[in-house]
Design a protein around this motif. Structure first.
Motif, PDB file in Angstrom:
ATOM      1  N   THR A 104       0.832  -1.200   0.000  1.00  0.00           N
ATOM      2  CA  THR A 104       0.000   0.000   0.000  1.00  0.00           C
ATOM      3  C   THR A 104       0.869   1.253   0.000  1.00  0.00           C
ATOM      4  OG1 THR A 104      -0.122   0.006   2.421  1.00  0.00           O
ATOM      5  CG2 THR A 104      -1.847  -1.179   1.216  1.00  0.00           C
ATOM      6  N   ILE A 105       0.230   2.385  -0.282  1.00  0.00           N
ATOM      7  CA  ILE A 105       0.937   3.667  -0.309  1.00  0.00           C
ATOM      8  C   ILE A 105       0.855   4.305   1.075  1.00  0.00           C
ATOM      9  CG2 ILE A 105       0.921   5.988  -1.297  1.00  0.00           C
ATOM     10  CD1 ILE A 105      -0.254   4.741  -3.845  1.00  0.00           C
TER      11      ILE A 105
ATOM     12  N   GLU B 192       2.162   9.100  -8.076  1.00  0.00           N
ATOM     13  CA  GLU B 192       1.742   8.070  -7.119  1.00  0.00           C
ATOM     14  C   GLU B 192       1.202   6.846  -7.849  1.00  0.00           C
ATOM     15  OE1 GLU B 192      -2.125   8.260  -4.750  1.00  0.00           O
ATOM     16  OE2 GLU B 192      -0.631   8.807  -3.245  1.00  0.00           O
ATOM     17  N   TYR B 193       0.410   7.056  -8.886  1.00  0.00           N
ATOM     18  CA  TYR B 193      -0.134   5.937  -9.653  1.00  0.00           C
ATOM     19  C   TYR B 193       0.972   5.151 -10.352  1.00  0.00           C
ATOM     20  CZ  TYR B 193      -5.128   7.020  -9.149  1.00  0.00           C
ATOM     21  OH  TYR B 193      -6.394   7.189  -8.672  1.00  0.00           O
TER      22      TYR B 193
ATOM     23  N   HIS C 204       4.074   4.892  -9.424  1.00  0.00           N
ATOM     24  CA  HIS C 204       4.777   4.162  -8.366  1.00  0.00           C
ATOM     25  C   HIS C 204       3.985   2.937  -7.937  1.00  0.00           C
ATOM     26  CE1 HIS C 204       7.101   3.284  -4.816  1.00  0.00           C
ATOM     27  NE2 HIS C 204       6.088   3.577  -4.006  1.00  0.00           N
ATOM     28  N   ALA C 205       2.661   3.082  -7.801  1.00  0.00           N
ATOM     29  CA  ALA C 205       1.826   1.966  -7.372  1.00  0.00           C
ATOM     30  C   ALA C 205       1.865   0.827  -8.386  1.00  0.00           C
ATOM     31  CB  ALA C 205       0.386   2.444  -7.171  1.00  0.00           C
ATOM     32  N   TYR C 206       1.766   1.153  -9.658  1.00  0.00           N
ATOM     33  CA  TYR C 206       1.742   0.121 -10.696  1.00  0.00           C
ATOM     34  C   TYR C 206       3.106  -0.514 -10.915  1.00  0.00           C
ATOM     35  CZ  TYR C 206      -2.992   0.139 -12.591  1.00  0.00           C
ATOM     36  OH  TYR C 206      -4.344  -0.057 -12.768  1.00  0.00           O
TER      37      TYR C 206
ATOM     38  N   LEU D  49       4.799  -1.250  -6.564  1.00  0.00           N
ATOM     39  CA  LEU D  49       4.036  -1.849  -5.468  1.00  0.00           C
ATOM     40  C   LEU D  49       3.112  -2.971  -5.915  1.00  0.00           C
ATOM     41  CD1 LEU D  49       3.008   1.432  -3.562  1.00  0.00           C
ATOM     42  CD2 LEU D  49       5.051   0.026  -3.246  1.00  0.00           C
TER      43      LEU D  49
ATOM     44  N   LEU E  24       0.337  -2.584  -6.981  1.00  0.00           N
ATOM     45  CA  LEU E  24      -1.004  -2.150  -6.597  1.00  0.00           C
ATOM     46  C   LEU E  24      -1.692  -1.602  -7.838  1.00  0.00           C
ATOM     47  CD1 LEU E  24      -3.215  -1.497  -4.551  1.00  0.00           C
ATOM     48  CD2 LEU E  24      -2.016   0.650  -4.047  1.00  0.00           C
TER      49      LEU E  24
ATOM     50  N   TYR F 152      -6.426   6.159   2.976  1.00  0.00           N
ATOM     51  CA  TYR F 152      -4.985   6.088   3.228  1.00  0.00           C
ATOM     52  C   TYR F 152      -4.617   5.778   4.682  1.00  0.00           C
ATOM     53  CZ  TYR F 152      -4.109   8.053  -1.414  1.00  0.00           C
ATOM     54  OH  TYR F 152      -4.036   8.257  -2.764  1.00  0.00           O
TER      55      TYR F 152
END
Length: 291
Positions: free
Chosen positions: A151-152, A208-209, A211-213, A216, A218, A289
């Motif tokens: 998770t972020i 952020e997106y 980084h998540a993809y 992470l 996510l 969050y």
């Protein structure tokens, strides 16, 4: 003697094809987006782009006509009250829109996940179907849909974006004070700062997106957590994008001298919308969050 309000005849615009064309544009946009999200990567993105382009063109043409009508003095007190009620109901519909997604998050987290782990059940069905599954959040369910993900953390970019949006609420209020005081410099600087803060928010959300993809794992396919996370934050980001565009248009109109201290509901409507976006983000920051 009749008052000015009594003398003013309610303005009814001429019949226009723009609502019909906008309907086609929005249908094309939705069709392309749905196709793209469901794997039609060959044609989906192009249909989506065509619909988006048509929406932007129609919005420009339609709003240009409304602005010209307003500048020509076609709107009086009755029309302004209509606009105020219309914007109020629109924001209420947006509250219900996000309320549905927050409700889905609550239902999944507080009810569905515990049920899948056997909570409140007189039978042990879960022990045979999902042996070892525990009611924890975040989760991608008993099937581990999408694989393991991280998770972020809330106190990095999400907290920074919270500060950015709260600051933008202050700057647009300062701009409103400037308009009421007939201080055009204060008005334009406050609006320009708000537009800049909205753009910065979107930049950090895009980072952020990514980084998540990439880092992470996510994604939108990461079970119930991934779907609720991206639906809530993604739709909010879409609203911030729309709000930033609206603010930019209002800024250009203010530079052109379109508003006065007594007549500026176009400005107020965008300010209402922007404050709504701020409030929704606070809910997201806390329930998505932090908790």
């Amino acid at each position: 003697m009749a008052t000015q309000t009594e003398q003013h005849k309610y303005y009814v615009p001429e019949p226009s094809a723009w609502p019909f064309v906008m309907t086609i544009a929005m249908f094309t946009f939705a069709l392309g987006l749905a196709s793209w999200l469901n794997g039609a990567e060959t044609v989906g993105p192009y249909i989506f782009a065509a619909g988006l382009a048509l929406i932007l063109v129609m919005t420009f043409i339609w709003f240009r006509g409304v602005i010209r009508e307003n500048q020509a003095g076609a709107y009086g007190h009755q029309e302004e009250m209509t606009f105020r009620w219309a914007m109020s109901w629109f924001i209420f519909s947006e509250v219900m829109f996000f309320g549905a997604f927050f409700g889905a998050l609550f239902y999944a987290r507080m009810l569905s996940v515990p049920w899948l782990a056997g909570e409140g059940s007189e039978f042990t069905t879960n022990a045979y179907l999902w042996e070892g599954f525990e009611a924890a959040w975040p989760t991608n369910g008993p099937g581990n849909v999408g694989g393991t993900f991280d998770t972020i953390p809330p106190w990095g970019v999400p907290f920074l974006n919270t500060i950015i949006l709260l600051t933008s609420g202050v700057t647009i209020t300062i701009a409103h004070w400037g308009l009421k005081e007939n201080n055009r410099l204060k008005l334009n600087l406050g609006l320009a700062a708000t537009v800049a803060l909205g753009a910065i928010f979107l930049f950090f959300q895009a980072e952020e997106y990514i980084h998540a993809y990439q880092d992470l794992n996510l994604t939108l396919s990461s079970g119930i957590y991934g779907s609720t996370f991206f639906m809530l934050t993604g739709f909010h980001g879409a609203h911030v994008t729309l709000g930033t565009i609206m603010l930019l248009v209002i800024l250009l109109r203010c530079i052109a001298g379109h508003f006065s201290a007594e007549n500026h509901f176009g400005f107020e409507a965008v300010a209402w919308y922007w404050h709504f976006v701020d409030v929704v983000w606070l809910g997201l920051f806390v329930f998505v969050y932090i908790l």
